[in-house]
Design an enzyme around this catalytic site. Structure first.
Site, PDB file in Angstrom:
ATOM      1  N   GLY A   9       0.838  -1.183   0.000  1.00  0.00           N
ATOM      2  CA  GLY A   9       0.000   0.000   0.000  1.00  0.00           C
ATOM      3  C   GLY A   9       0.876   1.237   0.000  1.00  0.00           C
ATOM      4  O   GLY A   9       2.104   1.150   0.001  1.00  0.00           O
ATOM      5  N   GLY A  14      -1.324   1.992   7.128  1.00  0.00           N
ATOM      6  CA  GLY A  14      -1.399   1.071   8.253  1.00  0.00           C
ATOM      7  C   GLY A  14      -0.621  -0.219   8.114  1.00  0.00           C
ATOM      8  O   GLY A  14      -0.907  -1.195   8.808  1.00  0.00           O
ATOM      9  N   ASP A  86       9.195  -6.011   7.755  1.00  0.00           N
ATOM     10  CA  ASP A  86       8.614  -4.699   7.514  1.00  0.00           C
ATOM     11  C   ASP A  86       9.588  -3.852   6.694  1.00  0.00           C
ATOM     12  O   ASP A  86      10.784  -4.142   6.648  1.00  0.00           O
ATOM     13  CB  ASP A  86       8.292  -4.002   8.837  1.00  0.00           C
ATOM     14  CG  ASP A  86       7.334  -2.833   8.656  1.00  0.00           C
ATOM     15  OD1 ASP A  86       6.481  -2.914   7.754  1.00  0.00           O
ATOM     16  OD2 ASP A  86       7.441  -1.851   9.414  1.00  0.00           O
ATOM     17  N   GLU A  87       9.073  -2.812   6.058  1.00  0.00           N
ATOM     18  CA  GLU A  87       9.867  -1.974   5.147  1.00  0.00           C
ATOM     19  C   GLU A  87      10.551  -2.846   4.093  1.00  0.00           C
ATOM     20  O   GLU A  87      11.718  -2.641   3.723  1.00  0.00           O
ATOM     21  CB  GLU A  87      10.903  -1.147   5.922  1.00  0.00           C
ATOM     22  CG  GLU A  87      10.336  -0.305   7.055  1.00  0.00           C
ATOM     23  CD  GLU A  87       9.422   0.819   6.582  1.00  0.00           C
ATOM     24  OE1 GLU A  87       9.285   1.017   5.370  1.00  0.00           O
ATOM     25  OE2 GLU A  87       8.844   1.498   7.456  1.00  0.00           O
ATOM     26  N   ALA A  88       9.795  -3.819   3.596  1.00  0.00           N
ATOM     27  CA  ALA A  88      10.365  -4.818   2.685  1.00  0.00           C
ATOM     28  C   ALA A  88      10.803  -4.216   1.361  1.00  0.00           C
ATOM     29  O   ALA A  88      11.601  -4.821   0.632  1.00  0.00           O
ATOM     30  CB  ALA A  88       9.354  -5.934   2.445  1.00  0.00           C
ATOM     31  N   GLN A  89      10.300  -3.027   1.029  1.00  0.00           N
ATOM     32  CA  GLN A  89      10.722  -2.389  -0.219  1.00  0.00           C
ATOM     33  C   GLN A  89      12.207  -2.073  -0.211  1.00  0.00           C
ATOM     34  O   GLN A  89      12.832  -1.943  -1.268  1.00  0.00           O
ATOM     35  CB  GLN A  89       9.919  -1.109  -0.482  1.00  0.00           C
ATOM     36  CG  GLN A  89      10.232   0.071   0.437  1.00  0.00           C
ATOM     37  CD  GLN A  89       9.449   0.052   1.732  1.00  0.00           C
ATOM     38  OE1 GLN A  89       8.744  -0.910   2.018  1.00  0.00           O
ATOM     39  NE2 GLN A  89       9.555   1.119   2.499  1.00  0.00           N
TER      40      GLN A  89
END
EC number: 2.7.1.21
Length: 216
Positions: A9, A14, A86-89
């Site tokens: 997203g 969220g 998290d923050e996988a980008q």
């Protein structure tokens, strides 16, 4: 069957809050998880949400082998029932491959969270690899909104409130930074294309459409 799931997203939708909720739900049932993150707003080795929730995590470094990290933990007698990234980008494509190997070779669920595109509307390499490999891609249903009230679909980088389209792909910032700092803002496609942020829209609204004319 264990899965690699990519929750994606825009900023402010969220993602980290959901990651923390998944961690809470599973740990409350006696399951043991491993959390990876990179460049979180709360600092190194933290997974945080804008709601103020925070937990410890493993800070991922350049070239780190995530599969080997999980295997090493298991070989020392630890448990890993699920993995959250998290923050996988910000992960490298080969690190995404390592997460897929955790699913396939170790039978462990992996939940990855990240934004899909950068401030130029270009895919992050890590997100692109997740789209290619994930068993499921879930677009989060909590809609972030553009300043105009429309659904936000794009991430914009700002300097002094003005949108910029050049620079390094990764520059750590936040949507809550002061206007004079590097920050980020979510926009609808129309206003991303027009490079119109909330600050520049206010400036435009204050400018008269027609200059006053006085008679000699």
């Amino acid at each position: 069957m264990p899965e690699l799931v990519f929750f994606s997203g825009t900023m402010d939708c969220g993602k980290s809050t959901l990651a923390l909720q998944i961690e809470h739900n599973r740990s409350a049932r006696g399951l043991a998880g491993m959390i990876f993150t990179r460049d979180d707003r709360a600092g190194e080795g933290k997974l945080s949400s804008r709601l103020g929730l925070v937990t410890d995590a493993v800070e991922v470094g350049d070239g780190q082998d995530l599969y080997a990290h999980v295997v090493d933990h298991l070989s020392q007698g630890g448990r890993v029932d699920y993995v959250i990234a998290d923050e996988a980008q910000f992960l490298a494509p080969d690190q995404i491959d390592q997460l897929a190997r955790v699913v396939d070779d170790l039978d462990v669920d992996v939940y990855a969270f990240g934004i899909t595109t950068d401030f130029r509307s270009k895919l992050f390499p890590g997100s692109q690899r997740l789209v290619e490999l994930a068993d499921r891609v879930e677009v989060l249903q909590v809609e972030a909104l553009c300043w105009c009230g429309a659904r936000a679909t794009h991430n914009a980088r700002t300097v002094g409130g003005v949108m910029v389209v050049e620079g390094a792909q990764v520059v750590v910032g936040d949507v809550a930074r002061s206007p004079d700092e590097i920050g980020y803002e979510v926009l609808c496609r129309r206003h991303h294309r027009r490079r119109m942020t909330s600050a520049t829209s206010r400036a435009a609204a204050l400018s008269p459409d027609v200059l006053p004319v006085t008679a000699d």
